[in-house]
Scaffold this motif. Structure first.
Motif, PDB file in Angstrom:
ATOM      1  N   LYS A  29       0.834  -1.207   0.000  1.00  0.00           N
ATOM      2  CA  LYS A  29       0.000   0.000   0.000  1.00  0.00           C
ATOM      3  C   LYS A  29       0.863   1.249   0.000  1.00  0.00           C
ATOM      4  CE  LYS A  29      -0.734   0.789   4.914  1.00  0.00           C
ATOM      5  NZ  LYS A  29      -1.706   1.050   5.935  1.00  0.00           N
ATOM      6  N   GLU A  30       0.320   2.301  -0.599  1.00  0.00           N
ATOM      7  CA  GLU A  30       1.001   3.588  -0.651  1.00  0.00           C
ATOM      8  C   GLU A  30       0.117   4.623   0.039  1.00  0.00           C
ATOM      9  OE1 GLU A  30       1.640   4.317  -4.783  1.00  0.00           O
ATOM     10  OE2 GLU A  30       2.960   2.586  -5.021  1.00  0.00           O
ATOM     11  N   GLN A  33      -4.005   4.662   0.181  1.00  0.00           N
ATOM     12  CA  GLN A  33      -4.484   3.305  -0.038  1.00  0.00           C
ATOM     13  C   GLN A  33      -4.557   2.585   1.296  1.00  0.00           C
ATOM     14  OE1 GLN A  33      -1.721   1.581  -2.816  1.00  0.00           O
ATOM     15  NE2 GLN A  33      -2.590   2.687  -4.555  1.00  0.00           N
ATOM     16  N   GLU A  34      -5.384   1.539   1.337  1.00  0.00           N
ATOM     17  CA  GLU A  34      -5.554   0.794   2.584  1.00  0.00           C
ATOM     18  C   GLU A  34      -5.890  -0.658   2.258  1.00  0.00           C
ATOM     19  OE1 GLU A  34      -5.092   0.133   6.290  1.00  0.00           O
ATOM     20  OE2 GLU A  34      -5.112   2.249   5.714  1.00  0.00           O
ATOM     21  N   TYR A  35      -5.388  -1.586   3.086  1.00  0.00           N
ATOM     22  CA  TYR A  35      -5.758  -2.990   2.963  1.00  0.00           C
ATOM     23  C   TYR A  35      -7.134  -3.174   3.588  1.00  0.00           C
ATOM     24  CZ  TYR A  35      -0.741  -3.637   2.275  1.00  0.00           C
ATOM     25  OH  TYR A  35       0.543  -3.557   1.819  1.00  0.00           O
ATOM     26  N   CYS A  51     -11.725  -2.247   6.724  1.00  0.00           N
ATOM     27  CA  CYS A  51     -10.354  -1.802   6.480  1.00  0.00           C
ATOM     28  C   CYS A  51      -9.481  -2.099   7.696  1.00  0.00           C
ATOM     29  CB  CYS A  51     -10.323  -0.314   6.162  1.00  0.00           C
ATOM     30  SG  CYS A  51     -11.149   0.084   4.627  1.00  0.00           S
ATOM     31  N   LEU A  78      -6.940  -4.366  -1.944  1.00  0.00           N
ATOM     32  CA  LEU A  78      -6.298  -3.078  -1.734  1.00  0.00           C
ATOM     33  C   LEU A  78      -7.266  -2.006  -2.191  1.00  0.00           C
ATOM     34  CD1 LEU A  78      -3.682  -1.572  -0.946  1.00  0.00           C
ATOM     35  CD2 LEU A  78      -3.011  -1.718  -3.338  1.00  0.00           C
ATOM     36  N   GLY A  80      -8.331   1.990  -2.829  1.00  0.00           N
ATOM     37  CA  GLY A  80      -7.867   3.349  -3.048  1.00  0.00           C
ATOM     38  C   GLY A  80      -8.845   4.291  -2.384  1.00  0.00           C
ATOM     39  N   ALA A  89     -14.637   3.802  -1.186  1.00  0.00           N
ATOM     40  CA  ALA A  89     -13.300   3.580  -1.743  1.00  0.00           C
ATOM     41  C   ALA A  89     -13.437   2.761  -3.022  1.00  0.00           C
ATOM     42  CB  ALA A  89     -12.428   2.856  -0.731  1.00  0.00           C
ATOM     43  N   ILE A  92      -8.582  -1.535  -5.962  1.00  0.00           N
ATOM     44  CA  ILE A  92      -7.474  -1.431  -6.892  1.00  0.00           C
ATOM     45  C   ILE A  92      -6.935  -2.811  -7.249  1.00  0.00           C
ATOM     46  CG2 ILE A  92      -5.124  -0.559  -7.168  1.00  0.00           C
ATOM     47  CD1 ILE A  92      -5.889   1.685  -5.285  1.00  0.00           C
TER      48      ILE A  92
END
Length: 137
Positions: A29-30, A33-35, A51, A78, A80, A89, A92
């Protein structure tokens, strides 16, 4: 009548899964972004996801994913995050079970996350008490 010179039509192409054997690079993740773990399929390309930051969000399955990547309850995805809507969200990426185990081993996921469990919110095998007696049937 014309002769059939090809190898089939669109139904033949639907059955192919060309990218199944390809190994892809693990994506972390960047920023933004979130798992998340999918808790419920809502229909029409929407899911309910829990999340890893503790929020419950509605996730939208992108058009490129809709018919190519099948997402089910219990999958790790993942998301976004949207700048203008915190409760929604976009999906992705969907992680395979092996990729999810790798993420957990790298410490990207919390320890309380169940990795390859597709049974979310349902009964486990231990909760069910069913006995059959052949003589009664």
């Amino acid at each position: 009548m014309p002769k059939n010179k090809g190898k089939g039509g669109k139904n033949r192409k639907k059955g192919k899964n060309e990218n199944e054997s390809d190994k892809r690079e693990l994506v972390f993740k960047e920023e933004g972004q979130e798992y998340a773990s999918v808790t419920k399929m809502l229909g029409n390309g929407w899911i309910e996801a829990q999340c890893m930051d503790g929020e419950k969000r509605l996730g939208h399955i992108r058009g490129a994913f809709r018919k190519k990547v099948w997402i089910a309850a219990g999958d790790l995805v993942l998301l976004g995050l949207r700048d203008y809507q915190d409760s929604k969200a976009d999906i992705i990426l969907k992680y395979t079970a092996d990729e999810a185990r790798l993420l957990k081993s790298y410490g990207e996921l919390p320890d309380n996350v169940k990795v390859n469990e597709n049974d979310v919110g349902g009964e486990s095998e231990d909760d069910v008490d069913v006995e059959f007696d052949i003589d009664d049937i």
